[in-house]
Design a protein around this motif. Structure first.
Motif, mmCIF file in Angstrom:
data_model
loop_
_atom_site.group_PDB
_atom_site.id
_atom_site.type_symbol
_atom_site.label_atom_id
_atom_site.label_comp_id
_atom_site.label_asym_id
_atom_site.label_seq_id
_atom_site.Cartn_x
_atom_site.Cartn_y
_atom_site.Cartn_z
ATOM 1 N N LYS A 31 60.192 -18.847 9.948
ATOM 2 C CA LYS A 31 58.891 -18.608 9.153
ATOM 3 C C LYS A 31 59.607 -18.106 7.652
ATOM 4 O O LYS A 31 60.229 -17.008 7.707
ATOM 5 C CB LYS A 31 57.750 -17.901 9.421
ATOM 6 C CG LYS A 31 56.721 -19.050 10.358
ATOM 7 C CD LYS A 31 55.520 -18.243 11.033
ATOM 8 C CE LYS A 31 54.626 -18.899 11.896
ATOM 9 N NZ LYS A 31 53.604 -18.321 11.850
ATOM 10 N N ASP A 32 58.752 -18.559 6.625
ATOM 11 C CA ASP A 32 59.173 -17.818 5.245
ATOM 12 C C ASP A 32 58.150 -16.153 5.025
ATOM 13 O O ASP A 32 57.350 -16.225 5.750
ATOM 14 C CB ASP A 32 58.385 -18.601 3.778
ATOM 15 C CG ASP A 32 59.109 -17.810 2.913
ATOM 16 O OD1 ASP A 32 58.601 -16.413 2.988
ATOM 17 O OD2 ASP A 32 59.526 -18.384 2.000
ATOM 18 N N SER A 33 58.780 -15.117 5.329
ATOM 19 C CA SER A 33 58.684 -14.637 5.394
ATOM 20 C C SER A 33 57.342 -13.773 4.500
ATOM 21 O O SER A 33 56.293 -12.748 4.722
ATOM 22 C CB SER A 33 59.792 -12.604 5.701
ATOM 23 O OG SER A 33 59.956 -12.625 4.840
ATOM 24 N N LEU A 34 57.472 -14.148 3.405
ATOM 25 C CA LEU A 34 56.575 -13.946 2.670
ATOM 26 C C LEU A 34 55.148 -14.710 2.268
ATOM 27 O O LEU A 34 53.828 -14.408 2.292
ATOM 28 C CB LEU A 34 56.782 -13.909 1.288
ATOM 29 C CG LEU A 34 58.346 -12.808 0.500
ATOM 30 C CD1 LEU A 34 58.847 -13.095 -0.339
ATOM 31 C CD2 LEU A 34 57.854 -12.319 1.087
ATOM 32 N N ALA A 35 55.487 -16.029 2.140
ATOM 33 C CA ALA A 35 54.742 -16.820 2.647
ATOM 34 C C ALA A 35 54.111 -17.387 4.048
ATOM 35 O O ALA A 35 52.406 -18.174 3.984
ATOM 36 C CB ALA A 35 55.228 -18.271 2.238
ATOM 37 N N ASP A 36 54.190 -16.636 5.132
ATOM 38 C CA ASP A 36 54.477 -16.933 6.197
ATOM 39 C C ASP A 36 54.076 -18.434 6.617
ATOM 40 O O ASP A 36 52.960 -18.700 7.249
ATOM 41 C CB ASP A 36 52.900 -16.271 6.391
ATOM 42 C CG ASP A 36 52.927 -15.781 8.509
ATOM 43 O OD1 ASP A 36 53.415 -15.994 9.278
ATOM 44 O OD2 ASP A 36 51.720 -16.210 9.111
ATOM 45 N N GLU A 37 55.153 -19.078 6.080
ATOM 46 C CA GLU A 37 55.138 -20.640 6.394
ATOM 47 C C GLU A 37 56.219 -20.761 7.122
ATOM 48 O O GLU A 37 57.009 -20.268 7.343
ATOM 49 C CB GLU A 37 55.019 -21.449 5.447
ATOM 50 C CG GLU A 37 53.859 -21.232 3.758
ATOM 51 C CD GLU A 37 52.526 -21.954 4.145
ATOM 52 O OE1 GLU A 37 52.761 -23.180 4.400
ATOM 53 O OE2 GLU A 37 51.399 -21.974 4.337
ATOM 54 N N PRO A 38 56.258 -22.256 8.159
ATOM 55 C CA PRO A 38 57.417 -22.252 8.957
ATOM 56 C C PRO A 38 58.360 -22.956 8.332
ATOM 57 O O PRO A 38 58.010 -24.124 6.978
ATOM 58 C CB PRO A 38 56.950 -23.847 9.274
ATOM 59 C CG PRO A 38 55.185 -23.883 9.907
ATOM 60 C CD PRO A 38 55.396 -22.414 8.506
ATOM 61 N N TYR A 79 67.411 -20.095 0.342
ATOM 62 C CA TYR A 79 66.964 -19.264 1.027
ATOM 63 C C TYR A 79 68.439 -18.527 1.354
ATOM 64 O O TYR A 79 69.800 -18.986 1.707
ATOM 65 C CB TYR A 79 66.430 -19.010 2.300
ATOM 66 C CG TYR A 79 65.170 -20.006 2.549
ATOM 67 C CD1 TYR A 79 64.168 -19.000 2.413
ATOM 68 C CD2 TYR A 79 64.778 -21.164 2.581
ATOM 69 C CE1 TYR A 79 62.584 -18.917 2.791
ATOM 70 C CE2 TYR A 79 63.500 -21.493 2.276
ATOM 71 C CZ TYR A 79 61.913 -20.523 2.543
ATOM 72 O OH TYR A 79 61.344 -20.844 2.496
#
Length: 91
Positions: A31-38, A79
């Motif tokens: 997951k993206d730690s900022l957006a909390d999206e997979p 990333y």
């Protein structure tokens, strides 16, 4: 004497085969730690081995390792590459 040696060799081979086949399944979601999206299609590689996997479109991955805790590298286009420790947990 011959049968004892053959028996020991067979036992040794069976023990080695069992220990080499015993692998631990480690799975999770990148997951993206900022957006909390997979994060889809992330590349996960076990450090020091040639083994790795690619996350699915929904960020899910599964790895098979010899130890319940491994050091891995996660790479995704766009990333920064990140070194992480992955640990299998009992369910």
């Amino acid at each position: 004497m011959y049968s004892k040696v053959v028996g020991f060799v067979l036992f040794s081979l069976l023990f080695w085969a069992e220990s080499s086949w015993s692998q631990i399944q480690i799975h999770g979601i990148i997951k993206d730690s900022l957006a909390d999206e997979p994060v889809p299609y992330a590349s996960i590689h076990i450090k020091g081995e040639s083994q790795g996997t690619i996350a699915s479109v929904d960020g899910k991955f599964t790895l098979f390792a010899q130890a319940p805790s491994i050091n891995a590298t996660v790479q995704v286009v766009g990333y920064k590459t990140k070194d992480v420790t992955l640990t299998a947990q009992q369910q």
